[in-house]
Design a protein around this motif. Structure first.
Motif, PDB file in Angstrom:
ATOM      1  N   GLN A 163      -1.173  -4.158  -0.148  1.00  9.00           N
ATOM      2  CA  GLN A 163      -1.006  -3.184  -1.223  1.00  9.00           C
ATOM      3  C   GLN A 163      -2.180  -3.240  -2.203  1.00  9.00           C
ATOM      4  N   ALA A 164      -2.668  -4.436  -2.491  1.00 12.64           N
ATOM      5  CA  ALA A 164      -3.825  -4.556  -3.380  1.00 12.64           C
ATOM      6  C   ALA A 164      -5.046  -3.884  -2.772  1.00 12.64           C
ATOM      7  N   ASP A 165      -5.238  -4.060  -1.469  1.00 10.53           N
ATOM      8  CA  ASP A 165      -6.360  -3.422  -0.780  1.00 10.53           C
ATOM      9  C   ASP A 165      -6.230  -1.910  -0.851  1.00 10.53           C
ATOM     10  N   LEU A 166      -5.020  -1.400  -0.614  1.00  8.14           N
ATOM     11  CA  LEU A 166      -4.794   0.044  -0.645  1.00  8.14           C
ATOM     12  C   LEU A 166      -5.047   0.616  -2.032  1.00  8.14           C
ATOM     13  N   HIS A 167      -4.542  -0.048  -3.074  1.00  9.22           N
ATOM     14  CA  HIS A 167      -4.659   0.497  -4.418  1.00  9.22           C
ATOM     15  C   HIS A 167      -6.057   0.327  -5.013  1.00  9.22           C
ATOM     16  N   ALA A 168      -6.895  -0.444  -4.353  1.00 14.67           N
ATOM     17  CA  ALA A 168      -8.291  -0.538  -4.774  1.00 14.67           C
ATOM     18  C   ALA A 168      -9.110   0.626  -4.224  1.00 14.67           C
ATOM     19  N   ARG A 169      -8.506   1.443  -3.371  1.00 17.80           N
ATOM     20  CA  ARG A 169      -9.221   2.540  -2.733  1.00 17.80           C
ATOM     21  C   ARG A 169      -8.977   3.854  -3.476  1.00 17.80           C
ATOM     22  N   SER A 170      -9.383   4.940  -2.865  1.00 22.13           N
ATOM     23  CA  SER A 170      -9.350   6.235  -3.536  1.00 22.13           C
ATOM     24  C   SER A 170      -7.934   6.803  -3.617  1.00 22.13           C
ATOM     25  N   THR A 171      -7.783   7.820  -4.468  1.00 21.18           N
ATOM     26  CA  THR A 171      -6.515   8.539  -4.546  1.00 21.18           C
ATOM     27  C   THR A 171      -6.170   9.155  -3.195  1.00 21.18           C
ATOM     28  N   GLY A 172      -7.187   9.649  -2.500  1.00 21.03           N
ATOM     29  CA  GLY A 172      -6.953  10.236  -1.185  1.00 21.03           C
ATOM     30  C   GLY A 172      -6.439   9.232  -0.179  1.00 21.03           C
ATOM     31  N   ALA A 173      -6.965   7.989  -0.239  1.00 14.59           N
ATOM     32  CA  ALA A 173      -6.485   6.951   0.675  1.00 14.59           C
ATOM     33  C   ALA A 173      -5.014   6.660   0.425  1.00 14.59           C
ATOM     34  N   LEU A 174      -4.618   6.587  -0.867  1.00 13.77           N
ATOM     35  CA  LEU A 174      -3.217   6.345  -1.184  1.00 13.77           C
ATOM     36  C   LEU A 174      -2.355   7.522  -0.747  1.00 13.77           C
ATOM     37  N   ALA A 175      -2.814   8.744  -1.000  1.00 13.10           N
ATOM     38  CA  ALA A 175      -2.055   9.919  -0.582  1.00 13.10           C
ATOM     39  C   ALA A 175      -1.851   9.932   0.924  1.00 13.10           C
ATOM     40  N   SER A 176      -2.891   9.582   1.664  1.00 13.10           N
ATOM     41  CA  SER A 176      -2.770   9.539   3.125  1.00 13.10           C
ATOM     42  C   SER A 176      -1.740   8.501   3.551  1.00 13.10           C
ATOM     43  N   ALA A 177      -1.773   7.329   2.910  1.00  9.18           N
ATOM     44  CA  ALA A 177      -0.811   6.276   3.258  1.00  9.18           C
ATOM     45  C   ALA A 177       0.608   6.698   2.902  1.00  9.18           C
ATOM     46  N   LEU A 178       0.783   7.391   1.780  1.00  7.59           N
ATOM     47  CA  LEU A 178       2.112   7.819   1.358  1.00  7.59           C
ATOM     48  C   LEU A 178       2.652   8.962   2.206  1.00  7.59           C
ATOM     49  N   THR A 179       1.774   9.707   2.859  1.00  4.75           N
ATOM     50  CA  THR A 179       2.231  10.779   3.737  1.00  4.75           C
ATOM     51  C   THR A 179       3.055  10.212   4.885  1.00  4.75           C
ATOM     52  N   GLY A 180       2.614   9.024   5.373  1.00  8.88           N
ATOM     53  CA  GLY A 180       3.423   8.263   6.326  1.00  8.88           C
ATOM     54  C   GLY A 180       3.596   8.942   7.678  1.00  8.88           C
TER      55      GLY A 180
END
Length: 221
Positions: A130-147
C-alpha cells in the motif's frame, strides 16, 4: 491490403547504427554482484533516450506449467530483489500463488542491451504494497481501485463507469487502500547481461548465485 509479412520482416533492421550505440562491455571490470551493474545499465539506457527503460517482460507459469508473459513496470531493485506489483486475483497473481517463480527481461535497443533475471518470488507485507501504491500517481491508484484485473469485461461502458468512480475516489481520498494490490519481490538466482556487437560477437555475462555469493560466467552468444 495486408502487407507481405515475410517481406516486411526481411526488410527490418536490428541495431541500425543511426539510432543504436553498441558499446564495448569489459567484463573484467564488472562488479562482483549484479545489482550495481543493473543500476548502471538502467541509467545508461535512460541517458541514451531509451523510452520507458524501467519496463520489462514478466514471465510466469500457471499451475499446469503453461507459460505466459506480459510487460510490467519495475518498482524497485535492492537486496530484497527486483520488485513489481499487481492484483493478487489477476492472472499473474494466480500464477505466482501456484508457482512462485518468475523471469524478467529488460530490452534496451538504443544500446543493444538485454538484462535477464530469474528466481523465486515472494509477496511483500500488505503495508509495504500500500505504501508503494500511494507513493505513485493518482492514475496508478485509480487503476488499482478499478480492480477486477483479468476478469471478463462485459462492455467498454462497464469499464468506463468503474474507472470514473475509481478516479473520483483516488482524487478525493488519495490514501484509499486497494486490498488486493500486491507488491512482489523476485530474488535473483541468475542474472544475465547481454551486450550486442556489430560483428555478432555478442557478450553475455551471467551471474549465478552460489551460497552467499555470485559466480560470474561468460556464455557463448
Amino acid at each position: 491490403m495486408e502487407p507481405d509479412l515475410h517481406a516486411l520482416l526481411r526488410s527490418l533492421r536490428v541495431w541500425d547504427p543511426a539510432v543504436t550505440d553498441l558499446r564495448p562491455f569489459d567484463v573484467e571490470r564488472a562488479p562482483a554482484e549484479p545489482l550495481p551493474l543493473f543500476a548502471r545499465w538502467l541509467g545508461d539506457a535512460a541517458a541514451a533516450g531509451q523510452p520507458e527503460p524501467h519496463t520489462m517482460s514478466l514471465a510466469t507459469a500457471d499451475a499446469d506449467g503453461l507459460p505466459d508473459v506480459r510487460i510490467v513496470m519495475l518498482h524497485g531493485a535492492d537486496e530484497r530483489g527486483w520488485s513489481f506489483a499487481t492484483h493478487a486475483h489477476s492472472r499473474k497473481g494466480g500464477h505466482l500463488a501456484a508457482r512462485p517463480y518468475a523471469a524478467l527481461t529488460f530490452y534496451w535497443p538504443v544500446l543493444g542491451r538485454q538484462v535477464r533475471v530469474r528466481g523465486p518470488v515472494t509477496a511483500a507485507p500488505p503495508e509495504e504494497a500500500q505504501a508503494d501504491l500511494h507513493a505513485r500517481s493518482t492514475g496508478a491508484l485509480a487503476s488499482a481501485l478499478t480492480g477486477r484485473q483479468s476478469a471478463v469485461l462485459a462492455s467498454p461502458e462497464e469499464l468506463a463507469l468503474a474507472s470514473e468512480a475509481a478516479w473520483e475516489e483516488a482524487r478525493r481520498a488519495p490514501d484509499t487502500p486497494a486490498p488486493s494490490w500486491t507488491l512482489y519481490h523476485l530474488v535473483p538466482e541468475e542474472t544475465e547481461f547481454f551486450q550486442g556487437d556489430a560483428d555478432r560477437r555478442h557478450v553475455r555475462l551471467r551471474y549465478r548465485r552460489e551460497g552467499e555469493g555470485w559466480v560470474r560466467e561468460l556464455l557463448w552468444p
